[in-house]
Design a protein around this motif. Structure first.
Motif, PDB file in Angstrom:
ATOM      1  N   GLU A  92      -7.237   3.559  -1.438  1.00  0.00           N
ATOM      2  CA  GLU A  92      -6.508   2.581  -2.234  1.00  0.00           C
ATOM      3  C   GLU A  92      -6.805   1.200  -1.665  1.00  0.00           C
ATOM      4  O   GLU A  92      -6.828   1.010  -0.451  1.00  0.00           O
ATOM      5  CB  GLU A  92      -4.997   2.824  -2.184  1.00  0.00           C
ATOM      6  N   TRP A  93      -7.060   0.231  -2.545  1.00  0.00           N
ATOM      7  CA  TRP A  93      -7.255  -1.158  -2.161  1.00  0.00           C
ATOM      8  C   TRP A  93      -6.221  -2.037  -2.845  1.00  0.00           C
ATOM      9  O   TRP A  93      -5.805  -1.765  -3.976  1.00  0.00           O
ATOM     10  CB  TRP A  93      -8.623  -1.678  -2.620  1.00  0.00           C
ATOM     11  N   LEU A  94      -5.843  -3.114  -2.187  1.00  0.00           N
ATOM     12  CA  LEU A  94      -5.110  -4.216  -2.795  1.00  0.00           C
ATOM     13  C   LEU A  94      -5.907  -5.482  -2.510  1.00  0.00           C
ATOM     14  O   LEU A  94      -6.190  -5.800  -1.353  1.00  0.00           O
ATOM     15  CB  LEU A  94      -3.695  -4.342  -2.215  1.00  0.00           C
TER      16      LEU A  94
ATOM     17  N   TYR B 220       3.551  -0.300  -4.875  1.00  0.00           N
ATOM     18  CA  TYR B 220       3.302  -1.738  -4.860  1.00  0.00           C
ATOM     19  C   TYR B 220       4.497  -2.496  -5.425  1.00  0.00           C
ATOM     20  O   TYR B 220       4.954  -3.501  -4.846  1.00  0.00           O
ATOM     21  CB  TYR B 220       2.045  -2.062  -5.660  1.00  0.00           C
TER      22      TYR B 220
ATOM     23  N   ALA C 159       0.734   4.823  -6.644  1.00  0.00           N
ATOM     24  CA  ALA C 159       0.271   3.599  -5.984  1.00  0.00           C
ATOM     25  C   ALA C 159       0.890   2.365  -6.630  1.00  0.00           C
ATOM     26  O   ALA C 159       1.321   1.434  -5.937  1.00  0.00           O
ATOM     27  CB  ALA C 159      -1.251   3.523  -6.030  1.00  0.00           C
ATOM     28  N   VAL C 160       0.943   2.351  -7.958  1.00  0.00           N
ATOM     29  CA  VAL C 160       1.555   1.221  -8.670  1.00  0.00           C
ATOM     30  C   VAL C 160       3.043   1.144  -8.357  1.00  0.00           C
ATOM     31  O   VAL C 160       3.588   0.064  -8.115  1.00  0.00           O
ATOM     32  CB  VAL C 160       1.320   1.343 -10.189  1.00  0.00           C
TER      33      VAL C 160
ATOM     34  N   LEU D  20      -5.024  -3.725  -7.899  1.00  0.00           N
ATOM     35  CA  LEU D  20      -4.838  -2.470  -7.165  1.00  0.00           C
ATOM     36  C   LEU D  20      -5.920  -1.506  -7.624  1.00  0.00           C
ATOM     37  O   LEU D  20      -6.099  -1.298  -8.824  1.00  0.00           O
ATOM     38  CB  LEU D  20      -3.445  -1.914  -7.453  1.00  0.00           C
ATOM     39  N   THR D  21      -6.648  -0.934  -6.684  1.00  0.00           N
ATOM     40  CA  THR D  21      -7.725   0.003  -7.007  1.00  0.00           C
ATOM     41  C   THR D  21      -7.515   1.319  -6.269  1.00  0.00           C
ATOM     42  O   THR D  21      -7.242   1.324  -5.068  1.00  0.00           O
ATOM     43  CB  THR D  21      -9.097  -0.568  -6.606  1.00  0.00           C
TER      44      THR D  21
ATOM     45  N   LEU E 195       0.828  -1.207   0.000  1.00  0.00           N
ATOM     46  CA  LEU E 195       0.000   0.000   0.000  1.00  0.00           C
ATOM     47  C   LEU E 195       0.865   1.261   0.000  1.00  0.00           C
ATOM     48  O   LEU E 195       2.034   1.232   0.385  1.00  0.00           O
ATOM     49  CB  LEU E 195      -0.903   0.023   1.231  1.00  0.00           C
TER      50      LEU E 195
ATOM     51  N   SER F 170      -6.679  -1.962   2.671  1.00  0.00           N
ATOM     52  CA  SER F 170      -6.963  -0.657   2.086  1.00  0.00           C
ATOM     53  C   SER F 170      -6.405   0.439   2.971  1.00  0.00           C
ATOM     54  O   SER F 170      -6.068   0.222   4.136  1.00  0.00           O
ATOM     55  CB  SER F 170      -8.473  -0.446   1.903  1.00  0.00           C
TER      56      SER F 170
END
Length: 232
Positions: A116-118, A225, A221-222, A200-201, A49, A102
């Motif tokens: 953000e979610w994973l 990760y 975010a990417v 990933l959202t 995250l 998240s």
């Protein structure tokens, strides 16, 4: 358009869910070929995250990382009501992952707020979920939503564009709702990026104020990760 409540309850990776993760009776797809862009999933999913040190300028974490929280549904994404597209965490509800975490995000300068979610899925299942989201966007390209308690009705349109980042798969989902008497539409955006078996959202909460969308956060975010990627 309110979101689901969050309760910290993480499923361990590999723990059976009792049904396919997309909620359907879909046949299991063949495992995707290794990608040149996909990063290994972090050993601890929450390590992937965003953190304070990796946020874009002006952003901060609005709440600590936690399980996304969900109330699993037997209705798959391909059959869920169109209105659920704007409900926070609809993917974890209608396509339950093996594990999910998240974190809340915000930027005070313009009121940007979101999460953000994973979500980690069984091998090959994340690709099925991404396809289901695209199918839902096509099915719900134009729909009307009624809110009896508020006495309002909105006319909604759904569109998708590319995510703008290199990954196994990616898209930006944009839901625009027009309400009578309001000069500007209310917009919810979700950026979804698949890296192997993890989705990933980044979600920007509904707003009718001009401001940047998920593109303000998604690349960072990417990158966070991928930087956390270690062999499980």
């Amino acid at each position: 358009m309110s979101g689901c409540s969050h309760q910290p309850a993480v499923r361990a990776a590999g723990e059976p869910t009792g049904r396919p993760a997309d909620g359907g009776p879909l046949p299991a797809p063949a495992a995707p070929a290794p990608s040149a862009t996909a990063a290994p999933a972090p050993g601890r999913l929450r390590d992937g995250l965003l953190t304070e040190g990796r946020l874009p300028d002006g952003f901060r974490l609005s709440k600590p990382s936690e399980a996304s929280g969900r109330d699993d549904s037997d209705v798959p994404i391909t059959a869920m009501p169109c209105l659920d597209l704007v409900v926070e965490g609809f993917m974890t509800r209608h396509a339950p992952p093996l594990e999910d975490v998240s974190v809340g995000l915000e930027r005070a300068s313009d009121g940007w707020s979101g999460h953000e979610w994973l979500d980690r899925y069984a091998p090959g299942r994340a690709a099925v979920v991404m396809a289901a989201v695209r199918d839902a966007a096509l099915r719900c390209a134009s729909y009307t939503a009624t809110f009896p308690a508020a006495g309002t009705t909105t006319k909604n349109t759904v569109s998708t564009t590319g995510a703008g980042v290199a990954a196994d798969d990616g898209l930006v989902l944009r839901i625009s709702a027009v309400q009578a008497g309001e000069p500007k539409p209310y917009v919810t955006e979700l950026g979804l990026v698949r890296e192997g078996d993890v989705i990933l959202t980044v979600r920007r909460i509904v707003t009718n104020k001009p401001q940047s969308g998920v593109e303000a956060v998604l690349p960072a975010a990417v990158a966070a990760y991928r930087a956390a990627g270690v062999s499980p």
